[in-house]
Scaffold this motif. Structure first.
Motif, PDB file in Angstrom:
ATOM      1  N   VAL A 133       0.826  -1.208   0.000  1.00 45.05           N
ATOM      2  CA  VAL A 133       0.000   0.000   0.000  1.00 45.05           C
ATOM      3  C   VAL A 133       0.862   1.260   0.000  1.00 45.05           C
ATOM      4  N   HIS A 134       1.944   1.249   0.776  1.00 43.75           N
ATOM      5  CA  HIS A 134       2.668   2.481   1.061  1.00 43.75           C
ATOM      6  C   HIS A 134       3.948   2.688   0.245  1.00 43.75           C
ATOM      7  N   LEU A 135       4.472   1.629  -0.375  1.00 37.20           N
ATOM      8  CA  LEU A 135       5.754   1.758  -1.060  1.00 37.20           C
ATOM      9  C   LEU A 135       5.609   1.598  -2.569  1.00 37.20           C
ATOM     10  N   SER A 136       6.520   2.232  -3.290  1.00 40.40           N
ATOM     11  CA  SER A 136       6.579   2.036  -4.738  1.00 40.40           C
ATOM     12  C   SER A 136       7.115   0.640  -5.023  1.00 40.40           C
ATOM     13  N   VAL A 137       7.003   0.196  -6.276  1.00 41.79           N
ATOM     14  CA  VAL A 137       7.500  -1.132  -6.634  1.00 41.79           C
ATOM     15  C   VAL A 137       9.005  -1.215  -6.419  1.00 41.79           C
ATOM     16  N   LYS A 138       9.726  -0.160  -6.758  1.00 40.46           N
ATOM     17  CA  LYS A 138      11.179  -0.165  -6.564  1.00 40.46           C
ATOM     18  C   LYS A 138      11.528  -0.285  -5.086  1.00 40.46           C
ATOM     19  N   GLU A 139      10.817   0.444  -4.238  1.00 39.09           N
ATOM     20  CA  GLU A 139      11.068   0.367  -2.796  1.00 39.09           C
ATOM     21  C   GLU A 139      10.730  -1.024  -2.259  1.00 39.09           C
ATOM     22  N   ARG A 140       9.637  -1.605  -2.743  1.00 35.97           N
ATOM     23  CA  ARG A 140       9.277  -2.962  -2.324  1.00 35.97           C
ATOM     24  C   ARG A 140      10.340  -3.964  -2.754  1.00 35.97           C
ATOM     25  N   PHE A 141      10.852  -3.778  -3.953  1.00 35.88           N
ATOM     26  CA  PHE A 141      11.907  -4.661  -4.449  1.00 35.88           C
ATOM     27  C   PHE A 141      13.137  -4.578  -3.548  1.00 35.88           C
ATOM     28  N   ILE A 142      13.540  -3.377  -3.182  1.00 30.96           N
ATOM     29  CA  ILE A 142      14.722  -3.187  -2.338  1.00 30.96           C
ATOM     30  C   ILE A 142      14.510  -3.823  -0.970  1.00 30.96           C
ATOM     31  N   VAL A 143      13.356  -3.564  -0.355  1.00 28.22           N
ATOM     32  CA  VAL A 143      13.061  -4.121   0.970  1.00 28.22           C
ATOM     33  C   VAL A 143      13.109  -5.643   0.936  1.00 28.22           C
ATOM     34  N   ASN A 144      12.479  -6.228  -0.067  1.00 29.71           N
ATOM     35  CA  ASN A 144      12.431  -7.688  -0.160  1.00 29.71           C
ATOM     36  C   ASN A 144      13.784  -8.281  -0.527  1.00 29.71           C
ATOM     37  N   LEU A 145      14.542  -7.591  -1.362  1.00 33.25           N
ATOM     38  CA  LEU A 145      15.879  -8.082  -1.720  1.00 33.25           C
ATOM     39  C   LEU A 145      16.797  -8.057  -0.499  1.00 33.25           C
ATOM     40  N   LEU A 146      16.716  -7.007   0.300  1.00 37.77           N
ATOM     41  CA  LEU A 146      17.521  -6.938   1.516  1.00 37.77           C
ATOM     42  C   LEU A 146      17.133  -8.058   2.490  1.00 37.77           C
ATOM     43  N   TYR A 147      15.846  -8.362   2.538  1.00 39.82           N
ATOM     44  CA  TYR A 147      15.398  -9.471   3.395  1.00 39.82           C
ATOM     45  C   TYR A 147      15.974 -10.797   2.896  1.00 39.82           C
ATOM     46  N   LEU A 148      15.940 -11.016   1.587  1.00 37.23           N
ATOM     47  CA  LEU A 148      16.475 -12.254   1.020  1.00 37.23           C
ATOM     48  C   LEU A 148      17.987 -12.354   1.238  1.00 37.23           C
ATOM     49  N   THR A 179       6.983  -4.942 -14.921  1.00 36.43           N
ATOM     50  CA  THR A 179       7.385  -3.917 -13.961  1.00 36.43           C
ATOM     51  C   THR A 179       8.698  -4.275 -13.290  1.00 36.43           C
ATOM     52  N   ILE A 180       8.846  -5.525 -12.882  1.00 38.10           N
ATOM     53  CA  ILE A 180      10.083  -5.932 -12.217  1.00 38.10           C
ATOM     54  C   ILE A 180      11.251  -5.874 -13.204  1.00 38.10           C
ATOM     55  N   TYR A 181      10.985  -6.149 -14.469  1.00 41.73           N
ATOM     56  CA  TYR A 181      12.025  -6.044 -15.494  1.00 41.73           C
ATOM     57  C   TYR A 181      12.539  -4.607 -15.570  1.00 41.73           C
ATOM     58  N   ARG A 182      11.620  -3.638 -15.561  1.00 43.90           N
ATOM     59  CA  ARG A 182      12.016  -2.224 -15.630  1.00 43.90           C
ATOM     60  C   ARG A 182      12.801  -1.804 -14.387  1.00 43.90           C
ATOM     61  N   VAL A 183      12.345  -2.253 -13.221  1.00 41.36           N
ATOM     62  CA  VAL A 183      13.021  -1.889 -11.969  1.00 41.36           C
ATOM     63  C   VAL A 183      14.448  -2.436 -11.951  1.00 41.36           C
ATOM     64  N   ILE A 184      14.617  -3.700 -12.340  1.00 35.14           N
ATOM     65  CA  ILE A 184      15.947  -4.312 -12.344  1.00 35.14           C
ATOM     66  C   ILE A 184      16.852  -3.605 -13.351  1.00 35.14           C
TER      67      ILE A 184
END
Length: 213
Positions: A133-148, A179-184
């Motif tokens: 709800v609160h984060l952009s796709v890029k921010e979500r990607f970063i948060v989840n990548l850091l978790y992984l 979308t994930i392709y563009r972010v990466i």
């Protein structure tokens, strides 16, 4: 599990457990099917996933030593809320549900550690849902990548210790492949990471962390 079980139970576990070999792509838990027990990953890599409307949502990834199927342990519902599929050839240790419950009732340390695991997983799940709800796709990607990175680790070349496709990442983050392709691609241009085949190499970890500040 074995690290927190009293030695008196080890022989019984050897008698009760079943080692199961699963091939890459093989599903060993089916969403909405009756729960029969829990699995521990002895070797390999597994995704836990479920339907989210028309799409698949990857709930979590499980590596060696992780438990799978615990989300189905409930006093009121005997149907599994998730599916689980091997992402590479894996070896699983299976324990029937009744025996697993006996272990929890008689091994306080194991029950406590599992409770802490549930608490951590719930906290992360709530954080992950809030990010939708609160984060952009890029921010979500970063948060989840850091978790992984924290959960799975990096090798000596700063490559994530798991092979994931862009489709896997999209299903895990909750977005589309395009979308994930563009972010990466954007983060590769920023010299933060490199994505080759199914490998994610972290070029600049500090810069990755700053992307969410």
């Amino acid at each position: 599990m074995c690290q927190n079980i009293m030695p008196d139970w080890w022989e019984m576990i050897d008698l009760k457990r079943t080692l199961i070999k699963v091939k890459k792509g093989q599903r060993f838990i089916e969403e909405s099917n009756k729960i029969s027990g829990v699995f521990f990953v002895q070797d390999g890599f597994v995704k836990v996933h479920k339907h989210w409307g028309e799409r698949e949502m990857i709930v979590r990834f499980a590596k060696k030593g992780d438990i799978v199927g615990h989300r189905g342990i409930s006093g009121g519902n005997s149907l599994s809320p998730i599916s689980a599929t091997a992402m590479k050839d894996s070896v699983l240790c299976f324990l029937e549900l009744d025996f697993f419950r006996s272990l929890l009732k008689t091994n306080n340390t194991f029950a406590y550690e599992l409770m802490m695991f549930y608490a951590d997983e719930l906290q992360w799940s709530e954080q992950k849902m809030g990010s939708l709800v609160h984060l952009s796709v890029k921010e979500r990607f970063i948060v989840n990548l850091l978790y992984l990175i924290n959960h799975l680790g990096l090798d000596k070349e700063n490559v994530l210790k798991a092979e994931l496709t862009k489709t896997d990442l999209a299903a895990y983050i909750g977005t589309t492949y395009e979308t994930i392709y563009r972010v990466i691609s954007e983060m590769e241009n920023e010299n933060i990471l490199l994505f080759s085949g199914k490998q994610i190499q972290i070029v600049d970890l500090e810069k990755l962390k700053l992307g969410f500040v």
